[in-house]
Design an enzyme around this catalytic site. Structure first.
Site, PDB file in Angstrom:
ATOM      1  N   PHE A  56     -11.559  -3.163  10.962  1.00 55.99           N
ATOM      2  CA  PHE A  56     -12.394  -2.978   9.763  1.00 55.99           C
ATOM      3  C   PHE A  56     -11.669  -3.494   8.538  1.00 55.99           C
ATOM      4  CE2 PHE A  56      -9.973   0.993  10.061  1.00 55.99           C
ATOM      5  CZ  PHE A  56      -9.600   1.249   8.758  1.00 55.99           C
TER       6      PHE A  56
ATOM      7  N   TYR B 183       0.781  -1.235   0.000  1.00 55.16           N
ATOM      8  CA  TYR B 183       0.000   0.000   0.000  1.00 55.16           C
ATOM      9  C   TYR B 183       0.815   1.289   0.000  1.00 55.16           C
ATOM     10  CZ  TYR B 183      -3.924  -3.092   0.414  1.00 55.16           C
ATOM     11  OH  TYR B 183      -4.845  -4.066   0.148  1.00 55.16           O
TER      12      TYR B 183
END
Length: 417
Positions: A417, A136
């Protein structure tokens, strides 16, 4: 443009199309995500119960014709930043590519469309939990908050006598856990930089599934003079074997949130008082949580691991820098390079009174992912410079940036999450 479709091209031929997911494609894309993360397909029963936690909004799929081969999902929420401001956040909760279509540009195309969508909707920050940390950074995300895994052996670990003791702890029924904890989380509030809000769609899959009537987790709540002010969610793991039949169970803490140190101490005291337990293990705790100092023998608080807890991506660099607070120090000019969102590329003067774009010469140069690492205060500019992530163009500028960006409390997310 988001919503109009983005072609992935290999050898000059169109291979896939990236577009918003429709209502009819929700389950198929969730199954795809599960397969990419090596989990089972969702059952009819689970889909009926938890499907609403996977809405079509803010999901972009890569499709080969009508077949999904990739998914990039997010939900809208808020995040606390240093100084107490709360900003809109794009929380990236699912990225996956089908195993036979990886390394063909699918991920890059989806991430580009997702970032463009954040820009179009005026969202200044994006965040995620990285399953593979090497992926990322190239999309502008930096490791912005760390979490530690702690192990407290029982019965050796106990709080010392001077730790405040007040209020009561009660265990909730599964029905009470579903009804009461969302409101209590809101009441506790986003009191630490990096904490995020939990919208309605977050709760069914991330909390209700575990703590509700069909789940295995236990929820306990602390009540102080002003009412409920903290909670803990934990599971029990049996460690007994034929070779060690007397080995006690382990309490695995999924989350522990408290409005103040008294409530936090009471919840830890409760966990350490549970009988027939050989230890308490908690992952992703704040790195500066003073558990060792709370114990009669600090050596019984063992840090088993320290790992990345939250990755942050400045989507609107000017808005993000302007929103957080800074400590007193001489100004510093940052030269930010953002290859995915070139509108962010430029010079920004950071002062104790705020930030603004400038034509002045840069003191420090860094990429967007490194700004994500610096932003919440987890990493110092000096450390990032020594690691080769920041170019120092003016002697002493890294020390000035340290003073400006440093926070007294370490950032922490605390939400799965």
């Amino acid at each position: 443009m988001p919503g109009t479709g983005t072609d992935g091209r290999i050898g000059g031929m169109t291979d896939f199309d990236v577009r918003p997911v429709t209502e009819d494609e929700r389950r198929g894309t969730l199954d795809l995500l599960g397969r990419s993360l090596h989990t089972n397909r969702i059952s009819d029963e689970s889909w009926a119960r938890y499907g609403d936690s996977w809405p079509a909004a803010h999901k972009f799929g890569a499709f080969d014709g009508t077949t999904p081969i990739g998914i990039a999902s997010s939900f809208d929420t808020d995040i606390a930043v240093p100084g107490g401001a709360v900003l809109p956040l794009g929380a990236v909760d699912g990225i996956g590519v089908r195993a036979d279509r990886t390394r063909r540009g699918v991920l890059t195309a989806m991430m580009a469309v997702q970032l463009e969508d954040f820009v179009a909707r005026g969202i200044p920050l994006a965040a995620l939990h990285a399953s593979e940390p090497t992926i990322y950074g190239r999309f502008g995300y930096g490791s912005a908050a760390l979490g530690k895994t702690v192990w407290l052996p029982r019965p050796a670990a106990r709080l010392h006598d001077r730790v405040p003791a007040a209020g009561d702890v009660r265990m909730l029924t599964p029905q009470e856990a579903l009804a009461e904890i969302p409101g209590l989380y809101r009441r506790i509030g986003l009191h630490r930089a990096g904490m995020i809000g939990r919208p309605a769609e977050w709760w069914p899959i991330a909390h209700d599934r575990l703590a509700g009537p069909t789940g295995s987790h236990v929820v306990a709540v602390h009540s102080g003079p002003d009412g409920d002010d903290g909670f803990v969610v934990y599971d029990t793991v049996d460690r007994r074997t034929l070779e060690s039949p007397d080995e006690g169970a382990v309490l695995k803490v999924r989350e522990l949130h408290a409005a103040d140190p008294v409530a936090r101490a009471a919840l830890w005291r409760f966990l350490l008082s549970i009988d027939l337990v050989s230890g308490v293990r908690a992952r992703y705790r704040p790195v500066d949580e003073p558990l060792a100092a709370m114990l009669a023998d600090h050596r019984h608080a063992r840090t088993a691991d320290v790992e990345d807890d939250l990755w942050l991506r400045p989507v609107d660099v000017a808005a993000a820098l302007a929103a957080r607070a800074y400590r007193a120090a001489d100004p510093v000019v940052l030269a930010v390079t953002d290859r995915q969102l070139p509108a962010n590329t430029g010079h920004y003067e950071v002062t104790p009174d705020g930030t603004h774009r400038t034509d002045a010469a840069a003191d420090l140069a860094l990429d967007a992912d490194t700004l994500g690492m610096l932003y919440l205060g987890q990493w110092s500019a000096t450390a990032l410079a020594e690691a080769g992530r920041i170019e120092v163009r003016t002697p002493g500028a890294a020390a000035r940036a340290d003073e400006l960006f440093t926070t007294v409390t370490a950032p922490w997310c605390g939400t799965h999450f």
